[in-house]
Write an enzyme that holds these catalytic residues in place. Structure first.
Site, PDB file in Angstrom:
ATOM      1  N   SER A  20       0.869  -1.285  -0.087  1.00 14.56           N
ATOM      2  CA  SER A  20       0.011   0.147  -0.003  1.00 14.56           C
ATOM      3  C   SER A  20       0.939   1.171   0.013  1.00 14.56           C
ATOM      4  O   SER A  20       1.374   1.669   0.962  1.00 14.56           O
ATOM      5  CB  SER A  20      -0.707   0.046   1.141  1.00 14.56           C
ATOM      6  OG  SER A  20      -1.785  -1.238   1.239  1.00 14.56           O
ATOM      7  N   CYS A  30       9.623   3.482   6.398  1.00 15.55           N
ATOM      8  CA  CYS A  30       9.589   4.207   7.653  1.00 15.55           C
ATOM      9  C   CYS A  30      10.863   5.138   7.920  1.00 15.55           C
ATOM     10  O   CYS A  30      11.655   4.374   8.398  1.00 15.55           O
ATOM     11  CB  CYS A  30       9.283   3.537   8.884  1.00 15.55           C
ATOM     12  SG  CYS A  30       9.016   4.614  10.379  1.00 15.55           S
ATOM     13  N   GLU A  83       2.708  18.436   5.832  1.00 15.15           N
ATOM     14  CA  GLU A  83       4.022  17.446   5.408  1.00 15.15           C
ATOM     15  C   GLU A  83       4.644  17.860   3.965  1.00 15.15           C
ATOM     16  O   GLU A  83       5.742  18.335   3.995  1.00 15.15           O
ATOM     17  CB  GLU A  83       3.722  16.110   5.621  1.00 15.15           C
ATOM     18  CG  GLU A  83       5.001  15.129   5.216  1.00 15.15           C
ATOM     19  CD  GLU A  83       4.501  13.886   5.019  1.00 15.15           C
ATOM     20  OE1 GLU A  83       3.553  13.210   5.559  1.00 15.15           O
ATOM     21  OE2 GLU A  83       5.458  13.270   4.229  1.00 15.15           O
ATOM     22  N   GLN A 132      27.834  31.651 -23.001  1.00 10.42           N
ATOM     23  CA  GLN A 132      26.382  31.874 -22.730  1.00 10.42           C
ATOM     24  C   GLN A 132      25.818  30.675 -22.484  1.00 10.42           C
ATOM     25  O   GLN A 132      24.592  30.776 -21.621  1.00 10.42           O
ATOM     26  CB  GLN A 132      25.967  32.348 -24.203  1.00 10.42           C
ATOM     27  CG  GLN A 132      26.141  33.813 -24.205  1.00 10.42           C
ATOM     28  CD  GLN A 132      25.575  34.246 -25.618  1.00 10.42           C
ATOM     29  OE1 GLN A 132      25.522  33.636 -26.445  1.00 10.42           O
ATOM     30  NE2 GLN A 132      25.531  35.523 -25.591  1.00 10.42           N
ATOM     31  N   GLN A 192      -0.982  21.052  -2.991  1.00 10.97           N
ATOM     32  CA  GLN A 192      -0.609  20.034  -3.940  1.00 10.97           C
ATOM     33  C   GLN A 192       0.412  20.342  -5.048  1.00 10.97           C
ATOM     34  O   GLN A 192       1.187  19.606  -5.521  1.00 10.97           O
ATOM     35  CB  GLN A 192      -1.879  19.392  -4.659  1.00 10.97           C
ATOM     36  CG  GLN A 192      -3.042  19.229  -3.613  1.00 10.97           C
ATOM     37  CD  GLN A 192      -2.708  18.003  -2.740  1.00 10.97           C
ATOM     38  OE1 GLN A 192      -1.505  17.682  -2.552  1.00 10.97           O
ATOM     39  NE2 GLN A 192      -3.796  17.110  -2.401  1.00 10.97           N
ATOM     40  N   THR A 228       3.904  10.431  -4.583  1.00 15.08           N
ATOM     41  CA  THR A 228       4.573  10.448  -5.817  1.00 15.08           C
ATOM     42  C   THR A 228       4.287  11.677  -6.574  1.00 15.08           C
ATOM     43  O   THR A 228       3.176  12.300  -6.507  1.00 15.08           O
ATOM     44  CB  THR A 228       4.384   9.267  -6.703  1.00 15.08           C
ATOM     45  OG1 THR A 228       3.042   9.129  -6.818  1.00 15.08           O
ATOM     46  CG2 THR A 228       4.625   7.944  -5.799  1.00 15.08           C
TER      47      THR A 228
END
Lengths: 221, 393
Positions: free
Chosen positions: B161, B188, B273, B310, B348, B377
């Site tokens: 998951s 984790c 977060e 450049q 988002q 993701t």
């Protein structure tokens, strides 16, 4: 504008003196244009109680004697018992301000301090100074002028809580005119040049050739 | 004696000047909308990170672990970095998300791995406790987390998951005096070392998202173990592992929020977060500028510094504008959150971060790649942004 490293050491020492209970208030002073405010804020964030900003239009006219005269004027209104300065600024390397202000005030002075101890009765200060011959220890009656050298202490970081607290501390602004000081200079910078680039060395094949070059080219003997 | 003293003094003078020069060289980090105090705060963290964290960045990456000879968690705690958004009574600074973003950026600039671990500890764990914890829970867990004595973590993902996090299988079954957890959690951050972990598990498998409950797990609880530390492409040293729960008993007072309401804790937490951790790649971008600018001024080819060509100038401009645009967005959203408007869309959008020019060190690139995957993701974030824009009337 970051604080001159030797001045940072001076501020740190002042804070330690206050934390040891030997002083009641630490006031940081800076002179020049608007960029001084950031420097004063750094001092406040380290833990100083309030700031004094002497505003001048043009920082480049602030030679040590002018700074010393302005400090003298501030001292007469603030009445501090101890004036702590960095021994020199890393831009001009003059190493004059502390000595000059002590002379103007008629106060005792201890320069290049590597250790500072205020007496228990707060009437005198004992200073260890780094001189060419070693370490000299002298005692001065307060009020006095002390300039800080590198090994006096390691300045603390402004902690994050203190940075937030510093927002509420005051910075008083004053002009040279209000202090009755005319800042001008008897010195005029005519020219600044870099030293000539080092030339490549010459390899010699023998001691005789070395002696010949030393005598006839370098004219050492 | 006199000569030695003079040389020592000269060497000392040089070190003072080089220290001043070294930090002056890192000056380009710039946001003109920051007030004086915020700018000072950011610079202070920058100096702290440059002195205490940056020197270890390469070793942390090479050895895949934090330094053994010093405790970075405690050092950061002493510098009041962990509890930026936590109340002062627990040792925090009581400030908002803008300040947390500033700190996160500067720590990440010094080391991406330390930044990520710091972000997980201070935002995922500490801030979630601040937002959702009871008084008793806050008093029990926050002081040591904020001081740096304890390390915090949070985990929701499982081996099966990831983006579909609501499909999690880790169960929390009601038994008479509490709950018994069974299952595995994956990815984790800080897992191997954490003392306090926020773990999401299903108290009701049939209720989908509304069957999730957040629990506070303590290291040493019977039935809770960590599996091997993962060997990752980047963010090496930011220890990550799998968590294993085998009949792990958890008392009811360790529920964070309410039973069955864990999804609200989780999703609202993710919003914030993503905001704070967006400053992670900002720091990495700034670190790239710190490396690249001096290099292009010095490296010569065809008789002149390459910074004069450049095409190189074009790359510098692209890097700079992308970084400044990202920084402006992150700070604007942070201010908005601090004012109470948690604009989902804006947050988002921050998911689209993670640009790093390939030019500087490989480590920065490897570290930056994480931000396109962790905490949502890039694909998921695009879906969420598009969906939100479509829905809004």
């Amino acid at each position: 504008m970051s604080m001159n490293p030797f001045c940072e050491i001076a501020v740190e020492e002042a804070l330690r003196i206050k934390e040891a209970g030997r002083a009641s208030e630490v006031v940081v002073v800076s002179m020049g244009g608007e960029q001084c405010v950031e420097t004063i804020r750094t001092g406040l964030a380290m833990g100083a109680d309030r700031g004094l900003h002497v505003i001048t239009q043009d920082s480049s006219s602030l030679f040590p004697l002018a700074v010393a005269k302005l400090l003298q004027a501030l001292v007469s209104s603030e009445q501090p018992r101890l004036l702590l300065l960095g021994k020199q600024a890393i831009d001009d390397d003059c190493n004059q301000t502390g000595q000059m202000v002590a002379g103007l005030l008629g106060w005792p002075q201890a320069t290049f301090a590597s250790k500072v101890s205020i007496s228990d009765d707060k009437e005198s200060v004992c200073v260890e100074r780094e001189v060419d011959g070693g370490i000299e220890t002298i005692q001065l009656q307060l009020p006095a002028v002390v300039t800080a050298d590198l090994r006096l202490n390691t300045p603390r970081y402004a902690t994050l809580p203190n940075i937030m607290k510093a927002k509420k501390k005051s910075i008083q602004r004053v002009t040279p005119e209000e202090l009755n000081v005319v800042i001008g200079s008897d010195l005029e910078v005519l020219e600044v040049t870099e030293p000539p680039k080092r030339k490549a060395g010459v390899m010699v094949a023998s001691v005789d050739e070395l002696l010949d070059k030393l005598k006839n080219e370098a004219r050492v003997f | 004696m006199a000569l030695a003293a003079a040389i020592a003094r000269a060497a000392g003078r040089f070190s003072i000047q080089s220290r001043a020069l070294a930090t002056a060289a890192l000056e380009q980090s710039y946001d003109a909308t920051l007030d004086e105090t915020a700018a000072q705060f950011k610079k202070s963290v920058q100096h702290f990170a440059a002195e205490h964290i940056a020197p270890h960045a390469a070793t942390i990456d090479a050895t895949n672990s934090f330094p053994k000879d010093r405790n970075l968690w405690k050092l950061m705690g002493d510098f009041n970095l962990h509890g930026i958004t936590a109340p002062e009574k627990y040792g925090g600074l009581g400030l908002g998300y803008l300040y947390h973003c500033l700190a996160m950026e500067e720590i990440s600039r010094a080391s991406g791995s330390v930044g990520l671990s710091y972000g997980a500890h201070s935002n995922l764990c500490i801030n979630q406790l601040v937002r959702n914890g009871t008084e008793a829970q806050k008093e029990k867990y926050l002081p040591q987390l904020i001081s740096g004595e304890h390390v915090g973590a949070l985990v929701m993902s499982e081996p099966n998951s990831g983006s579909d996090v609501v499909s999690m299988k880790c169960k929390a079954e009601r038994r008479d005096k509490g709950y018994v957890l069974n299952g595995n959690k994956m990815w984790c951050t800080n897992g191997p070392v954490a003392n306090t972990l926020i773990v999401y598990a299903k108290t009701d498998n049939s209720a989908g998202a509304h069957g999730i409950t957040a629990f506070i797990i303590e290291k040493g609880m019977e039935g809770f173990t960590t599996a091997q530390k993962l060997d990752k492409l980047g963010m090496r040293g930011s220890d990550t592992c799998e968590l294993v729960f085998q009949d792990c008993f958890v008392p009811p007072e360790n529920i964070l929020g309410q039973e069955g309401k864990g999804v609200y804790v989780m999703m609202s937490g993710l919003d914030l977060e993503r905001l704070v951790l967006a400053s992670g790649p900002l720091g990495l971008m700034q670190a790239c500028m710190d490396v690249v600018l001096p290099y292009v001024r010095q490296r010569e080819q065809f008789g002149k510094p390459i910074g004069e060509f450049q095409l190189i100038q074009g790359k510098l401009a692209d890097m700079y504008t992308k970084m400044q645009a990202s920084r402006a967005l992150v700070h604007s959203v942070a201010r908005s959150c601090d004012a109470g408007h948690i604009d989902r869309k804006a947050i988002q959008c921050l998911g689209g971060n993670g640009y790093v020019n390939e030019y500087p060190t490989g480590r920065l690139l490897r570290d930056a790649k994480l931000y396109e995957i962790g905490a949502g993701t890039s694909e998921i974030r695009r879906v969420l942004i598009g969906r939100q824009l479509y829905k809004d009337e």
